[in-house]
Design a protein around this motif. Sequence first.
Motif, PDB file in Angstrom:
ATOM      1  N   LEU A  37       0.843  -1.030  -0.112  1.00  0.00           N
ATOM      2  CA  LEU A  37      -0.019   0.176  -0.112  1.00  0.00           C
ATOM      3  C   LEU A  37       0.820   1.179  -0.059  1.00  0.00           C
ATOM      4  CD1 LEU A  37      -1.756  -1.872   2.337  1.00  0.00           C
ATOM      5  CD2 LEU A  37      -3.295  -0.601   1.117  1.00  0.00           C
TER       6      LEU A  37
ATOM      7  N   TYR B  65     -13.552  -1.571   1.393  1.00  0.00           N
ATOM      8  CA  TYR B  65     -14.098  -1.613   0.080  1.00  0.00           C
ATOM      9  C   TYR B  65     -14.278  -0.004  -0.369  1.00  0.00           C
ATOM     10  CZ  TYR B  65     -14.776  -6.372   0.328  1.00  0.00           C
ATOM     11  OH  TYR B  65     -14.639  -7.843   0.343  1.00  0.00           O
ATOM     12  N   VAL B  80     -18.349  -5.351  -5.421  1.00  0.00           N
ATOM     13  CA  VAL B  80     -17.237  -6.387  -4.963  1.00  0.00           C
ATOM     14  C   VAL B  80     -17.016  -7.491  -5.737  1.00  0.00           C
ATOM     15  CG1 VAL B  80     -16.960  -8.213  -2.926  1.00  0.00           C
ATOM     16  CG2 VAL B  80     -18.274  -5.839  -2.667  1.00  0.00           C
ATOM     17  N   SER B  89     -15.515 -11.564   0.600  1.00  0.00           N
ATOM     18  CA  SER B  89     -15.938 -11.216  -0.652  1.00  0.00           C
ATOM     19  C   SER B  89     -17.177 -12.373  -1.042  1.00  0.00           C
ATOM     20  CB  SER B  89     -15.084 -10.992  -1.679  1.00  0.00           C
ATOM     21  OG  SER B  89     -14.173 -12.095  -1.930  1.00  0.00           O
TER      22      SER B  89
HETATM   23  C1  LIG Z   1      -8.837   0.753   0.354  1.00  0.00           C
HETATM   24  C2  LIG Z   1      -9.270  -0.403  -0.172  1.00  0.00           C
HETATM   25  C3  LIG Z   1     -10.345  -0.663  -1.160  1.00  0.00           C
HETATM   26  C4  LIG Z   1     -10.807  -1.604  -1.522  1.00  0.00           C
HETATM   27  N1  LIG Z   1     -11.927  -1.733  -2.562  1.00  0.00           N
HETATM   28  C5  LIG Z   1     -12.435  -2.888  -3.000  1.00  0.00           C
HETATM   29  C6  LIG Z   1     -13.448  -2.824  -3.801  1.00  0.00           C
HETATM   30  O1  LIG Z   1     -14.334  -1.878  -4.298  1.00  0.00           O
HETATM   31  N2  LIG Z   1     -14.150  -3.970  -4.507  1.00  0.00           N
HETATM   32  C7  LIG Z   1     -13.435  -5.111  -4.160  1.00  0.00           C
HETATM   33  O2  LIG Z   1     -13.831  -6.195  -4.563  1.00  0.00           O
HETATM   34  N3  LIG Z   1     -12.471  -5.338  -3.304  1.00  0.00           N
HETATM   35  C8  LIG Z   1     -11.855  -4.185  -2.799  1.00  0.00           C
HETATM   36  N4  LIG Z   1     -11.001  -4.173  -1.756  1.00  0.00           N
HETATM   37  C9  LIG Z   1     -10.145  -5.511  -1.511  1.00  0.00           C
HETATM   38  C10 LIG Z   1     -11.070  -6.074  -0.226  1.00  0.00           C
HETATM   39  O3  LIG Z   1     -10.631  -5.311   0.927  1.00  0.00           O
HETATM   40  C11 LIG Z   1     -10.551  -7.433   0.185  1.00  0.00           C
HETATM   41  O4  LIG Z   1      -9.421  -7.560   0.235  1.00  0.00           O
HETATM   42  C12 LIG Z   1     -11.147  -8.763  -0.976  1.00  0.00           C
HETATM   43  O5  LIG Z   1     -12.690  -8.402  -1.094  1.00  0.00           O
HETATM   44  C13 LIG Z   1     -11.058 -10.172  -0.469  1.00  0.00           C
HETATM   45  O6  LIG Z   1     -11.320 -10.265   0.736  1.00  0.00           O
HETATM   46  P1  LIG Z   1     -11.763 -11.696   1.136  1.00  0.00           P
HETATM   47  O7  LIG Z   1     -12.141 -11.597   2.684  1.00  0.00           O
HETATM   48  O8  LIG Z   1     -12.829 -12.340   0.153  1.00  0.00           O
HETATM   49  O9  LIG Z   1     -10.459 -12.536   0.711  1.00  0.00           O
HETATM   50  P2  LIG Z   1      -9.134 -12.913   1.987  1.00  0.00           P
HETATM   51  O10 LIG Z   1      -9.899 -13.964   2.866  1.00  0.00           O
HETATM   52  O11 LIG Z   1      -8.890 -11.617   2.699  1.00  0.00           O
HETATM   53  O12 LIG Z   1      -8.284 -13.393   1.119  1.00  0.00           O
HETATM   54  C14 LIG Z   1      -8.124 -14.741   0.320  1.00  0.00           C
HETATM   55  C15 LIG Z   1      -7.237 -14.923  -0.428  1.00  0.00           C
HETATM   56  O13 LIG Z   1      -7.191 -13.929  -1.714  1.00  0.00           O
HETATM   57  C16 LIG Z   1      -5.988 -13.253  -1.604  1.00  0.00           C
HETATM   58  N5  LIG Z   1      -6.627 -11.916  -2.159  1.00  0.00           N
HETATM   59  C17 LIG Z   1      -7.265 -10.845  -1.233  1.00  0.00           C
HETATM   60  N6  LIG Z   1      -7.635  -9.797  -2.017  1.00  0.00           N
HETATM   61  C18 LIG Z   1      -7.456 -10.437  -3.427  1.00  0.00           C
HETATM   62  C19 LIG Z   1      -7.780  -9.522  -4.596  1.00  0.00           C
HETATM   63  N7  LIG Z   1      -8.395  -8.409  -4.719  1.00  0.00           N
HETATM   64  N8  LIG Z   1      -7.649 -10.396  -5.767  1.00  0.00           N
HETATM   65  C20 LIG Z   1      -7.187 -11.592  -5.583  1.00  0.00           C
HETATM   66  N9  LIG Z   1      -6.594 -12.190  -4.464  1.00  0.00           N
HETATM   67  C21 LIG Z   1      -6.881 -11.516  -3.334  1.00  0.00           C
HETATM   68  C22 LIG Z   1      -5.387 -13.015  -0.508  1.00  0.00           C
HETATM   69  O14 LIG Z   1      -4.005 -12.797  -0.496  1.00  0.00           O
HETATM   70  C23 LIG Z   1      -5.796 -14.271   0.195  1.00  0.00           C
HETATM   71  O15 LIG Z   1      -4.708 -15.333  -0.383  1.00  0.00           O
HETATM   72  C24 LIG Z   1     -10.322  -2.841  -1.228  1.00  0.00           C
HETATM   73  C25 LIG Z   1      -9.141  -2.915  -0.498  1.00  0.00           C
HETATM   74  C26 LIG Z   1      -8.775  -1.683   0.066  1.00  0.00           C
HETATM   75  C27 LIG Z   1      -7.389  -1.847   1.039  1.00  0.00           C
END
Ligand SMILES: Cc1cc2nc3c(=O)[nH]c(=O)nc-3n(C[C@H](O)[C@H](O)[C@H](O)COP(=O)(O)OP(=O)(O)OC[C@H]3O[C@@H](n4cnc5c(N)ncnc54)[C@H](O)[C@@H]3O)c2cc1C
Lengths: 207, 253
Positions: A37, B65, B80, B89
Amino acid sequence: MNDDTPISRGFSGRRRADADAKRIPPGQHLTSDFPVLSAGPTPEPDLVNWQFSLGDGDTKLCEWDWAQFGALTQTDITVDIHCVTSWSKLDTRWRGVSIDTLLEAVGLNEPPAPFAVITCEGGYTTNVPSEDLIDGKAMIATHFDGQPLSPEHGGPARLLVPHLYFWKSAKWVRAIEFREEDEPGFWEQLGYHNYGDPWREQRYDGD
Amino acid sequence: MMVTDTAAPRPALRWQTAEVLDVIGETARVKTLLLKLPDFTKYLPGQHVDVRLTADDGYQAQRSYSIASAPEDKHVALTVERIEDGEVSPYFTDEVRAGDKFEMRGPIGRYFVWTVKLEGPLFLIGGGSGIVPLMAMLRHRAAHASNTPARLLYSSRTQSDIIYRDELDRLVSRNDGLAVTHTLTREKPAGWIGHSGRIDVAMLAETGFTVDQRPKIFICGPTGFVEAAANALLAFGHDRALIKTERFGPTGR
Ligand SMILES: Cc1cc2nc3c(=O)[nH]c(=O)nc-3n(C[C@H](O)[C@H](O)[C@H](O)COP(=O)(O)OP(=O)(O)OC[C@H]3O[C@@H](n4cnc5c(N)ncnc54)[C@H](O)[C@@H]3O)c2cc1C
C-alpha cells in the motif's frame, strides 16, 4: 460486539486456530501474502545518493551514506505486523539498524525531544512519540526475509515500528527529526489516528 | 495548484448498520450492493469504507471497500469482486440478499479522491475491480455535467469481466469530453476493437494526456498493475505529485 450489533445472516467466516488468535489484534485477519500500500509511485532505489539523517529539530546530528549505514551494528528481529487495512502477518523477519544504535552513534542515550517526525523520499511523513522508537522497539530496516528490501516494500530502507499500524513504518525513509511538539504526518492529517495502536484499534481520528 | 481536495467532510467514524436494498449482478464474479444507511451522505469520489460482518456466534471479519456510487447518487453502493477462497467477498457476491445487514463505517481516506472542483484533465487507469473508485469519480463528473477532459484506460481479463461496461458506454455517448479505452489481457474476442494485452508504455502514451497538460492521474488495481502503470508514467515525465495510487489485492508473489 454489543447487543445492537447486527448479525450478518448467512455469514460464518473462516475461523483461525486458537494459538494464533491471541496474536491477532481486533478487526485484523491473517495473510500469508505481503500486500503493498502506498499513496503514489514507487521511487527507484538509488544507493549512490542515498542518505539518512538524524536531527534534533533543524540541527543535523549525523548523516550516513549507504556504506556508513551498512557498517553500523545490524539487528535481526522476527515480529508480527498489522496493517490498518485489516491484514496481519506473523513472524516477519527483518534486519536493519535499531534506533538505539543510531542514538548511540551520535552519543545520545535517549532521544533529545519527546516527538519524532519521520521524513521519506517523495515527502511522505509520519509522526511517532520518541519513546516508541527506542529500547528495541524500532529500526531502520534494510532486509526482509533475508533479502534486500524490495522497492515496493520501502527499499532500500524503511522505518519499522511493528507495535503500531504499519503506515507508521514509513517506506523510503530518509530522516528522523526529534521535535518538542507533535506534528501529525501525511495520513495522520488525512484522518488516520495520531498514534495507531492496533491492539486498541486506533485506526482513524477519534478511535 | 490543487492536487487534492482537502476540504473533505470529517464526520465521526462510527459504525452504523447498513441494510442491503438490492444486489445487482455486474459480471459473473462481481456484484454491486445498494445500501441503506441511517447517516451516510457526505463522501467524496474515491473514498472507501470499512465493513464488518458478524456471525451469529459473534465471530467478526472486517475489510475495506471503495465506494462505487457518486455522492450525488440516491444510494451508497459497493462493488465487490469474488475472490476464490476469500472470507468476506464470497459472502457479498454469493450469499447476501435484500434485507441483510452488516456494519459499515466511513468515509475513509481523503487522498485518493477527485471532485469536479479540481481543474485540469483527469486520467484514470484501472485494473479489474480497481475500476470501483474511478467509477465513483466518473459518476460524480457526469452528475455535475462537468466537461473536464477525462480519459479512462481500463484493463480487464476478458470481455465478460468488464465491470460497468454499459454504463461506461452511456457515459461516453454524452460527448462531454470523456474517452474510455478498454484492454483485455486474456482473450481477443472476434470483432474486439479495444486494445489487447497488459497496459504498456504505448497504450498509456496513446490514451493519456501529455506531460504539459498536467493531468491528475489516479491508478487503481492489483499491485503489479499499479507499479507498471505508475513507473511508465514517471518515465514519460509526469510529475510524481500528480500520480495517486490505490492498490487492492494480492501482490502475486
Ligand atoms: C482501500 C481498499 C479498497 C478496496 N476496495 C475494493 C472494492 O471496491 N472492491 C473489491 O472487490 N475489493 C476491494 N478491496 C479489497 C477487499 O478489501 C478485500 O481484500 C477483498 O474483497 C478480498 O477479501 P476476502 O475476505 O474475500 O479474501 P481474504 O480471505 O482476505 O483473502 C483470500 C485470499 O485471496 C487473496 N486476495 C485478497 N484480495 C484479493 C484480490 N483483490 N484479488 C485476488 N486475490 C486476493 C489473499 O491474498 C488471500 O490469499 C479494497 C481494499 C482496500 C485496502
